[in-house]
Design an enzyme around this catalytic site. Structure first.
Site, PDB file in Angstrom:
ATOM      1  N   LEU A  39       0.839  -1.203   0.000  1.00 19.26           N
ATOM      2  CA  LEU A  39       0.000   0.000   0.000  1.00 19.26           C
ATOM      3  C   LEU A  39       0.883   1.266   0.000  1.00 19.26           C
ATOM      4  O   LEU A  39       2.089   1.187   0.173  1.00 19.26           O
ATOM      5  CB  LEU A  39      -0.924  -0.018   1.213  1.00 19.26           C
ATOM      6  N   GLY A  40       0.258   2.415  -0.211  1.00 20.83           N
ATOM      7  CA  GLY A  40       1.002   3.682  -0.132  1.00 20.83           C
ATOM      8  C   GLY A  40       1.287   4.318  -1.487  1.00 20.83           C
ATOM      9  O   GLY A  40       1.741   5.455  -1.552  1.00 20.83           O
ATOM     10  N   GLY A  41       1.056   3.568  -2.572  1.00 23.56           N
ATOM     11  CA  GLY A  41       1.165   4.152  -3.915  1.00 23.56           C
ATOM     12  C   GLY A  41       2.566   4.615  -4.289  1.00 23.56           C
ATOM     13  O   GLY A  41       3.572   4.173  -3.712  1.00 23.56           O
ATOM     14  N   VAL A 238      16.596  18.657 -25.166  1.00 23.86           N
ATOM     15  CA  VAL A 238      17.279  17.374 -25.390  1.00 23.86           C
ATOM     16  C   VAL A 238      16.678  16.737 -26.637  1.00 23.86           C
ATOM     17  O   VAL A 238      15.463  16.628 -26.775  1.00 23.86           O
ATOM     18  CB  VAL A 238      17.108  16.447 -24.157  1.00 23.86           C
ATOM     19  N   GLY A 273       8.380  14.859 -16.142  1.00 24.04           N
ATOM     20  CA  GLY A 273       6.977  14.951 -15.735  1.00 24.04           C
ATOM     21  C   GLY A 273       6.322  13.588 -15.596  1.00 24.04           C
ATOM     22  O   GLY A 273       6.950  12.547 -15.790  1.00 24.04           O
ATOM     23  N   ASP A 314      -3.524  12.244  -8.521  1.00 26.57           N
ATOM     24  CA  ASP A 314      -2.746  12.516  -9.737  1.00 26.57           C
ATOM     25  C   ASP A 314      -3.516  12.228 -11.016  1.00 26.57           C
ATOM     26  O   ASP A 314      -3.145  12.702 -12.083  1.00 26.57           O
ATOM     27  CB  ASP A 314      -1.471  11.650  -9.753  1.00 26.57           C
ATOM     28  N   MET A 320       0.355  17.566  -8.889  1.00 30.24           N
ATOM     29  CA  MET A 320       0.561  16.141  -8.583  1.00 30.24           C
ATOM     30  C   MET A 320       1.332  16.040  -7.276  1.00 30.24           C
ATOM     31  O   MET A 320       2.553  15.900  -7.262  1.00 30.24           O
ATOM     32  CB  MET A 320       1.295  15.458  -9.729  1.00 30.24           C
ATOM     33  N   HIS A 323      -0.267  15.404  -0.711  1.00 29.11           N
ATOM     34  CA  HIS A 323      -1.225  16.018   0.220  1.00 29.11           C
ATOM     35  C   HIS A 323      -2.461  16.543  -0.500  1.00 29.11           C
ATOM     36  O   HIS A 323      -3.537  16.617   0.085  1.00 29.11           O
ATOM     37  CB  HIS A 323      -0.563  17.110   1.068  1.00 29.11           C
ATOM     38  N   HIS A 446      11.815  32.280  20.075  1.00 28.95           N
ATOM     39  CA  HIS A 446      13.193  32.675  19.757  1.00 28.95           C
ATOM     40  C   HIS A 446      14.160  31.671  20.377  1.00 28.95           C
ATOM     41  O   HIS A 446      13.952  31.270  21.517  1.00 28.95           O
ATOM     42  CB  HIS A 446      13.463  34.071  20.322  1.00 28.95           C
TER      43      HIS A 446
HETATM   44  C1  LIG Z   1      10.313  10.716  -6.970  1.00 28.73           C
HETATM   45  C2  LIG Z   1       9.041  11.346  -6.502  1.00 28.73           C
HETATM   46  C3  LIG Z   1       9.056  12.148  -5.380  1.00 28.73           C
HETATM   47  C4  LIG Z   1       7.880  12.725  -4.932  1.00 28.73           C
HETATM   48  N1  LIG Z   1       7.929  13.511  -3.817  1.00 28.73           N
HETATM   49  C5  LIG Z   1       6.802  14.089  -3.373  1.00 28.73           C
HETATM   50  C6  LIG Z   1       6.815  14.876  -2.200  1.00 28.73           C
HETATM   51  O1  LIG Z   1       7.856  15.058  -1.565  1.00 28.73           O
HETATM   52  N2  LIG Z   1       5.654  15.425  -1.768  1.00 28.73           N
HETATM   53  C7  LIG Z   1       4.479  15.251  -2.449  1.00 28.73           C
HETATM   54  O2  LIG Z   1       3.453  15.777  -2.029  1.00 28.73           O
HETATM   55  N3  LIG Z   1       4.428  14.504  -3.568  1.00 28.73           N
HETATM   56  C8  LIG Z   1       5.557  13.906  -4.033  1.00 28.73           C
HETATM   57  N4  LIG Z   1       5.504  13.118  -5.149  1.00 28.73           N
HETATM   58  C9  LIG Z   1       4.202  12.968  -5.844  1.00 28.73           C
HETATM   59  C10 LIG Z   1       3.317  11.967  -5.122  1.00 28.73           C
HETATM   60  O3  LIG Z   1       3.981  10.743  -5.030  1.00 28.73           O
HETATM   61  C11 LIG Z   1       1.999  11.799  -5.867  1.00 28.73           C
HETATM   62  O4  LIG Z   1       1.419  13.056  -6.080  1.00 28.73           O
HETATM   63  C12 LIG Z   1       1.037  10.943  -5.068  1.00 28.73           C
HETATM   64  O5  LIG Z   1       1.576   9.672  -4.837  1.00 28.73           O
HETATM   65  C13 LIG Z   1      -0.304  10.805  -5.814  1.00 28.73           C
HETATM   66  O6  LIG Z   1      -1.157  10.022  -5.057  1.00 28.73           O
HETATM   67  P1  LIG Z   1      -2.329   9.183  -5.724  1.00 28.73           P
HETATM   68  O7  LIG Z   1      -3.013   8.522  -4.603  1.00 28.73           O
HETATM   69  O8  LIG Z   1      -3.091  10.038  -6.641  1.00 28.73           O
HETATM   70  O9  LIG Z   1      -1.605   8.097  -6.664  1.00 28.73           O
HETATM   71  P2  LIG Z   1      -0.416   7.092  -6.442  1.00 28.73           P
HETATM   72  O10 LIG Z   1       0.363   7.386  -5.243  1.00 28.73           O
HETATM   73  O11 LIG Z   1       0.313   7.025  -7.743  1.00 28.73           O
HETATM   74  O12 LIG Z   1      -1.137   5.703  -6.172  1.00 28.73           O
HETATM   75  C14 LIG Z   1      -1.888   5.055  -7.135  1.00 28.73           C
HETATM   76  C15 LIG Z   1      -1.860   3.570  -6.857  1.00 28.73           C
HETATM   77  O13 LIG Z   1      -2.853   2.951  -7.666  1.00 28.73           O
HETATM   78  C16 LIG Z   1      -2.393   1.679  -8.047  1.00 28.73           C
HETATM   79  N5  LIG Z   1      -3.155   1.271  -9.227  1.00 28.73           N
HETATM   80  C17 LIG Z   1      -3.162   1.831 -10.456  1.00 28.73           C
HETATM   81  N6  LIG Z   1      -4.073   1.223 -11.252  1.00 28.73           N
HETATM   82  C18 LIG Z   1      -4.641   0.238 -10.491  1.00 28.73           C
HETATM   83  C19 LIG Z   1      -5.663  -0.714 -10.737  1.00 28.73           C
HETATM   84  N7  LIG Z   1      -6.303  -0.780 -11.899  1.00 28.73           N
HETATM   85  N8  LIG Z   1      -5.984  -1.576  -9.745  1.00 28.73           N
HETATM   86  C20 LIG Z   1      -5.362  -1.513  -8.538  1.00 28.73           C
HETATM   87  N9  LIG Z   1      -4.406  -0.617  -8.254  1.00 28.73           N
HETATM   88  C21 LIG Z   1      -4.065   0.262  -9.215  1.00 28.73           C
HETATM   89  C22 LIG Z   1      -0.906   1.905  -8.307  1.00 28.73           C
HETATM   90  O14 LIG Z   1      -0.203   0.672  -8.194  1.00 28.73           O
HETATM   91  C23 LIG Z   1      -0.549   2.890  -7.211  1.00 28.73           C
HETATM   92  O15 LIG Z   1      -0.017   2.241  -6.090  1.00 28.73           O
HETATM   93  C24 LIG Z   1       6.658  12.494  -5.618  1.00 28.73           C
HETATM   94  C25 LIG Z   1       6.640  11.674  -6.739  1.00 28.73           C
HETATM   95  C26 LIG Z   1       7.815  11.096  -7.185  1.00 28.73           C
HETATM   96  C27 LIG Z   1       7.768  10.205  -8.387  1.00 28.73           C
END
Ligand SMILES: Cc1cc2nc3c(=O)[nH]c(=O)nc-3n(C[C@H](O)[C@H](O)[C@H](O)COP(=O)(O)OP(=O)(O)OC[C@H]3O[C@@H](n4cnc5c(N)ncnc54)[C@H](O)[C@@H]3O)c2cc1C
Length: 467
Positions: A39-41, A238, A273, A314, A320, A323, A446
């Site tokens: 979990l945690g994406g 690039v 991106g 996202d 993106m 929070h 302070h």
């Molecule tokens: C290197 C990096 C650093 C980052 N640092 C920051 C930061 O410091 N602060 C910040 O706010 N944001 C940061 N981000 C952005 C942040 O990670 C995303 O904005 C955030 O994770 C989006 O959350 P979400 O829940 O929309 O999607 P996600 O976190 O992308 O989660 C989506 C999940 O859905 C799952 N999924 C997709 N399709 C299916 C399906 N059909 N069935 C089941 N599961 C599925 C995927 O496996 C994934 O785990 C960073 C991103 C990257 C790449």
């Protein structure tokens, strides 16, 4: 296992898991489908968390190597053990992803492992290997996040041409690293590897780094990173990244002069991106509309073109950021429970976790000019902040933009130590409609870096004390 739910959330990232937990807290029968195995994406597995872990570890290493001796802390033979550092990072990720599983159990959210596919507005099927399980639900929330994009003709192989995911797991420090893209992900990754010993060059298409950031802050940021040893090729497009024996050769053209240049490196990081991820969800079949950038279209209640199917994070428009996804997850859960879920998109902070950090909330000067809003500026440098001075970390400043007539705070932009933590104070102030005067009259402890915020608020009316 129960097969009927009030809400099924597809995707277990910060948008999805928060939505599922909040829905369960509000008494709804909630499930969350995740295909990744943890979990945690993106955020917890390959984004926010591993990058911040490596930023912290690489900063410690650099401090030990470059600064401790001068401070009277004498350590010899400082050596980098990259394998151990990566394991430390992996452990942080593991602890946090497991933590979400615990929260699911605690809140009675059903965790459905596998890939979710929507068959109708009330039918979702989960595929896990050969296993197929059908579920009925009153509502669906799409929270499937995003994936990294590349440039035309450039193939990311996660070996020598890597995305952020590959750059978070390199087994050796590359002698030379080219970062394509000067956004926050590229700069955080560039900082990590620069601190660990790489020669880092960032190639950016636009004429400044971190597009969208207040221009004055962005210029200062570039200056500070340059001082730290990162090189920049701005206004550069690039055109190819090719394998050249053991190296990668990056060709790029200066947008102004049309001069072609090439650079060789051990690794190239493509950080140009991310795009919404909706593969295999069956969206077009069931009639869910997307915009021209592939983002799912939603209304102000976060409903898609099908009323009981929502989308957050996202996969829809907006910054993106984890929070922002979380706020939307909370809002949808509350709407489903009959409450007035709401996201204030005007007050979503953004932070770049380099050293120093860069943090902002609200409008930039450029945006205010475009909107024809008259504003006053209050600025205060960390050079005049006692805490920054004793720590010998004085780069950067606080900039507060307030309405000329009403004094209401319209935007706060900070480059300086720990400002990622301080920006929360400014988000609260703006959420409550604070004026610069309100902040100036609030007692700040302070000696703290946050005193620079109070001083910048005083400076809006030209009455800073320490500068
Ligand atoms: C290197 C990096 C650093 C980052 N640092 C920051 C930061 O410091 N602060 C910040 O706010 N944001 C940061 N981000 C952005 C942040 O990670 C995303 O904005 C955030 O994770 C989006 O959350 P979400 O829940 O929309 O999607 P996600 O976190 O992308 O989660 C989506 C999940 O859905 C799952 N999924 C997709 N399709 C299916 C399906 N059909 N069935 C089941 N599961 C599925 C995927 O496996 C994934 O785990 C960073 C991103 C990257 C790449």
């Amino acid at each position: 296992m129960e097969n009927n739910f009030d809400v099924i959330v597809i995707g277990g990232g910060p948008g999805g898991y928060v939505c599922a937990i909040r829905a369960a807290q509000l008494g709804l029968k909630a499930a969350c489908i995740e295909s990744r195995g943890t979990l945690g994406g993106t955020c917890l597995n390959v984004g926010c968390i591993p990058s911040k872990s490596l930023l912290n570890l690489s900063e410690n290493y650099e401090n030990a190597k470059k600064n401790f001796n001068q401070q009277g802390i004498e350590i010899s033979n400082i050596k980098l053990n990259i394998e151990k550092m990566m394991k430390t990072k992996d452990k942080s990720v593991q602890v946090l992803t497991k933590g979400i599983e615990f929260l699911f159990k605690k809140n009675k959210v059903a965790y459905l492992k596998g890939k979710g596919v929507i068959f109708s507005k009330n039918d979702v099927v989960v595929y896990e290997g050969d296993k197929k399980t059908s579920y009925k639900t009153n509502n669906i929330v799409i929270a499937t996040g995003s994936s990294a994009v590349s440039l035309p003709g450039i193939e990311i192989n996660e070996k020598n041409i890597v995305s952020s995911t590959g750059a978070l797991s390199l087994s050796q420090v590359p002698k030379k690293l080219i970062v394509i893209g000067g956004g926050y992900i590229g700069l955080e990754m560039g900082s990590i590897w620069s601190r660990l010993g790489s020669e880092v060059t960032v190639i950016e298409y636009l004429d400044s780094i971190t597009p969208g950031m207040d221009k004055e802050i962005s210029k200062e940021f570039e200056k500070i990173l340059t001082k730290q040893g990162i090189k920049f090729k701005l206004d550069s497009k690039v055109i190819s990244v090719k394998n050249k024996s053991n190296l990668v050769r990056i060709e790029f053209i200066n947008n102004k002069t049309s001069k072609k240049e090439e650079l060789d490196a051990d690794k190239a990081l493509v950080a140009v991106g991310r795009k919404p991820y909706t593969e295999g969800l069956n969206l077009s079949k069931i009639g869910i509309k997307k915009d021209d950038k592939g983002r799912i279209k939603v209304n102000s209640m976060l409903q898609t073109s099908i009323g009981n199917i929502y989308a957050i994070g996202d996969v829809i428009s907006g910054p993106m950021l984890a929070h922002k996804a979380e706020e939307e997850g909370m809002a949808v859960a509350e709407i489903l429970a009959g409450q007035k879920g709401h996201v204030n998109y005007d007050v979503i902070p953004g932070v770049v976790y380099t050293f120093p950090e860069v943090a902002s909330v609200g409008k930039t000067e450029e945006q205010l000019k475009k909107l024809n809003i008259n504003y006053k500026i209050g600025k205060f440098p960390f050079l005049a902040n006692s805490r920054a001075k004793v720590n010998n970390k004085t780069d950067g400043f606080v900039k507060i933009l307030a309405d000329s007539k009403t004094d209401k705070v319209l935007g706060v932009h900070i480059i300086g130590p720990h400002c990622g933590d301080m920006i929360g104070e400014m988000a609260i102030a703006m959420e409550f409609g604070a004026s610069a005067e309100d902040i100036a009259r609030t007692c700040h402890a302070h000696p703290t870096h946050a005193e620079a915020i109070k001083e910048a608020a005083l400076a809006v009316d030209k009455r800073a004390i320490h500068f």
